[in-house]
Structure formats: C-alpha cells, structure tokens
Design an enzyme around this catalytic site. Structure first.
Site, PDB file in Angstrom:
ATOM      1  N   ASP A   1      64.683  76.090  43.595  1.00 53.35           N
ATOM      2  CA  ASP A   1      63.910  76.181  44.855  1.00 53.35           C
ATOM      3  C   ASP A   1      62.466  75.677  44.698  1.00 53.35           C
ATOM      4  O   ASP A   1      61.514  76.375  45.075  1.00 53.35           O
ATOM      5  CB  ASP A   1      63.871  77.645  45.343  1.00 53.35           C
ATOM      6  CG  ASP A   1      65.233  78.308  45.384  1.00 53.35           C
ATOM      7  OD1 ASP A   1      66.208  77.630  45.740  1.00 53.35           O
ATOM      8  OD2 ASP A   1      65.322  79.512  45.062  1.00 53.35           O
TER       9      ASP A   1
ATOM     10  N   GLU B   1      69.557  77.016  55.404  1.00 53.18           N
ATOM     11  CA  GLU B   1      68.422  77.634  54.704  1.00 53.18           C
ATOM     12  C   GLU B   1      67.517  76.527  54.168  1.00 53.18           C
ATOM     13  O   GLU B   1      67.768  75.336  54.375  1.00 53.18           O
ATOM     14  CB  GLU B   1      68.913  78.509  53.538  1.00 53.18           C
ATOM     15  CG  GLU B   1      69.616  77.700  52.449  1.00 53.18           C
ATOM     16  CD  GLU B   1      70.179  78.531  51.314  1.00 53.18           C
ATOM     17  OE1 GLU B   1      70.174  79.768  51.373  1.00 53.18           O
ATOM     18  OE2 GLU B   1      70.648  77.914  50.337  1.00 53.18           O
TER      19      GLU B   1
HETATM   20  O1  FUB Z   1      67.209  81.108  45.151  1.00 52.90           O
HETATM   21  C1  FUB Z   1      67.810  81.992  46.051  1.00 52.90           C
HETATM   22  C2  FUB Z   1      68.237  81.285  47.278  1.00 52.90           C
HETATM   23  O2  FUB Z   1      69.175  80.260  46.964  1.00 52.90           O
HETATM   24  C3  FUB Z   1      67.145  80.567  48.014  1.00 52.90           C
HETATM   25  O3  FUB Z   1      66.298  81.399  48.744  1.00 52.90           O
HETATM   26  C4  FUB Z   1      67.953  79.637  48.818  1.00 52.90           C
HETATM   27  O4  FUB Z   1      67.238  78.626  49.457  1.00 52.90           O
HETATM   28  C5  FUB Z   1      68.950  79.142  47.798  1.00 52.90           C
HETATM   29  O5  FUB Z   1      68.416  78.105  47.033  1.00 52.90           O
END
Ligand code: FUB
Length: 339
Positions: free
Chosen positions: A32, A242
C-alpha cells in the site's frame, strides 16, 4: 539496518530498467505505498505486513499489521532507507487492531500521517498523527477524525492549496456498511448492493486548516460511465473496491482505484476534486497476489506508480512495494502497465 538490503544507487536511467519492478526493500514486507516528494526527497508511506497466523478470509483478518515503517530515497533507482518504526499500534489510544494503508501530507512545518485502524468496537476509522519530521516518530491524536469511516485514506492538495481526503474500501474495509450514513454492522461483511443497483462510492471531504479534522460533511463520490450513469454494483471489472488515489494532470482530476476482486487498477477523470469522475479504463493488469494498491507521483518531470505484489513471499498478506514509470498518451490517457 534495513538500508543495507536496499538497492545500490545508480544513475537514474540505467538504474530504471534494472530497478523498476523489483521490490524496494527485502528485509521487511511492505504494501500500500503512498509516495510523496517532500523537500526534493521521495518518501513512501506503506503498510508493514507481518505474519500473525490469522487465517485468510474475505474480511481481511489476516492483514493484522501493528506498526508503520517509512521508506525514503533521493531518486527513483536510488538507495532506499527504512527509517524504522514511525508509529506503533500500542501508542494509538483509541485503536483496536489492523493498521492498514496510510497516507501523509505536509503543511506549515508539520507532517501528518493518516491511518485506518479498527477501533475498540472493531469499526474502521481514520486517525491522524503528527511529526516535525517526514519519517516520524509520529504522535497520534487521542481520537479518530470525526466523521471518518472505512479505510485507505488518500490526501490530495489541489493547486489552490485546498486539501481533500478520499477514503473507503468495501468488504473487509466495511464501506458497504455505511450506505445509510450510519454504520450497520448487522449485514454480512462482504455484502454489496444487488448487482443491478448503483455501486458503493468512495468518500471525500475537504480537510480543515488544522489538517486534523474535516471542514465539511463527508460525501459520496460518483464514478459514472460515459452516459453519466453510476457504475453498477455487479460491474466488478470497473466498480470501486478500495485504494483511492488522486492526482491532477493538465488541469484534469484523475481518480484512480483498485477494482478489488477483479484485481485491476482503474481510472476515472473529472473537472472537480469532488467528481463525478467518468470511467476511462484500466491502467494496470493484475499483479501476483490478491490486491494491489497504488499511488502516483511526479518526480523531476516524470510520473511514477508505486504499487505492491507478492514476489518475495507468494503469500497474499506478505507483500512488497515496487515502482514503475507511468506513461500517458498525448490525450492524457494512462498507458496500460503489465506488471
Ligand atoms: O493492506 C490492507 C489492505 O489491503 C489495504 O487497506 C487495502 O487497500 C489492501 O491493499
């Protein structure tokens, strides 16, 4: 010293071929990556993946991260420094579990680290921590940001100096539970609206002058097709899942995000930081691993994408961050990257 494991500095252009698409650090797992240039140096604010033994599920319980490490380098292809622990879960008074994807911003001598974490009721909120240094240590505020929800904060300062936070992620990120404006924990965690209903939109709000609170109510961002219709929930290849990011290029706002269960990075463009954003296409094909999560940053006149995959571990929850060049067509369209 994590820096010891980093790639050796080399002149930018020869380095790029060899260096791009390789893990930026190898002695810790990172994911991320939110990249920024502060005072001419590149800083990366990633998640710090660890092995916790939690079983893998659609709720993301296996992503049980406990601290953040900040990485930096003086150029793309240069030596990467790991600055050690910048913020620990135990030092966030309101936090329960799971420190997920962070972002950062700078204003008037202070650096702000924005982070999603579940509170003690197991509801994701977004917190803020401050430091005089871009690498921390950061001190967390006593409470989460009022009105914040879900995960994946991405902070964007516009050319007029106004700063906005985009946020949200469905399934384990809980955004689908906020459809009525209040958190509804009674629904199954992974439930989305019916396939023919509008998809759940990410959220945006302008930050106040103190950078610690929203200056306005959080609103839903619309991602629409060429006819102006909100993408449907069943349109898994295109709908928001997301990992939002915002950048501006030639006066246009580029809202980029992950399609999650279909594993693409997609982009949509608009004329206002609030949207609506018109879907344009995908710009990164699936990586090795379940997720990818990206940021886009301009460094010395070239644009780069930071992202992650699972090259080092081949386990979806132990990821490594990478960088690649982002190319555009003459019309501003983003070229498709095959990672
Ligand atoms: O790293 C945890 C979660 O996985 C992140 O918040 C999302 O975007 C995905 O990458």
């Amino acid at each position: 010293d994590s820096a010891a494991s980093a790639a050796t500095a080399a002149p930018a252009d020869t380095a790029s071929k060899k260096y791009l698409s390789q893990p930026l650090v190898k002695d810790i797992y990172t994911a991320d990556p939110s990249a920024h240039v502060f005072n001419g140096r590149i800083y990366i604010y990633p998640s710090h993946d660890i092995e916790t033994g939690m079983p893998e599920n659609d709720n993301g319980d296996h992503f049980a991260m406990r601290d953040y490490h900040i990485l930096s380098m003086d150029s793309i292809g240069g030596k990467v420094t790991d600055h050690g622990v910048a913020l620990d879960l135990k030092d966030i008074p309101w936090a329960g579990r799971q420190l997920w994807a962070p972002d950062a911003a700078y204003k008037d001598g202070t650096y702000y680290l924005y982070f999603p974490v579940k509170d003690k009721q197991d509801i994701f909120r977004i917190g803020v921590a401050t430091s005089k240094s871009p690498t921390g240590p950061f001190k967390a505020e006593a409470k989460p940001m009022e009105g914040s929800l879900s995960i994946d904060p991405a902070v964007f300062t516009d050319t007029d100096g106004k700063t906005y936070m985009y946020m949200g992620g469905i399934w384990g990120g809980q955004l689908q539970r906020w459809r009525t404006g209040k958190y509804d924990g009674s629904k199954p965690k992974e439930q989305e609206p019916a396939a023919t209903e509008p998809s759940v939109g990410p959220r945006v709000a302008r930050l106040g002058a103190d950078m610690k609170q929203f200056a306005e109510p959080v609103r839903e961002v619309k991602i629409v097709d060429k006819d102006g219709k909100v993408l449907l929930s069943g349109d898994n290849n295109r709908r928001f899942f997301e990992g939002a990011w915002m950048h501006k290029y030639n006066g246009k706002y580029y809202f980029t995000y992950s399609t999650g269960d279909t594993h693409f990075l997609a982009y949509a463009t608009g004329t206002s930081p609030y949207g609506p954003f018109t879907y344009q296409g995908t710009f990164m094909n699936p990586v090795q691993g379940w997720t990818t999560h990206h940021s886009i940053v301009e460094v010395k006149g070239k644009w780069y994408i930071f992202y992650h995959d699972t090259q080092l571990s081949n386990k979806t929850w132990l990821r490594n961050v990478k960088v690649a060049e982002l190319k555009r067509g003459a019309d501003g369209s983003l070229a498709l990257i095959n990672p």
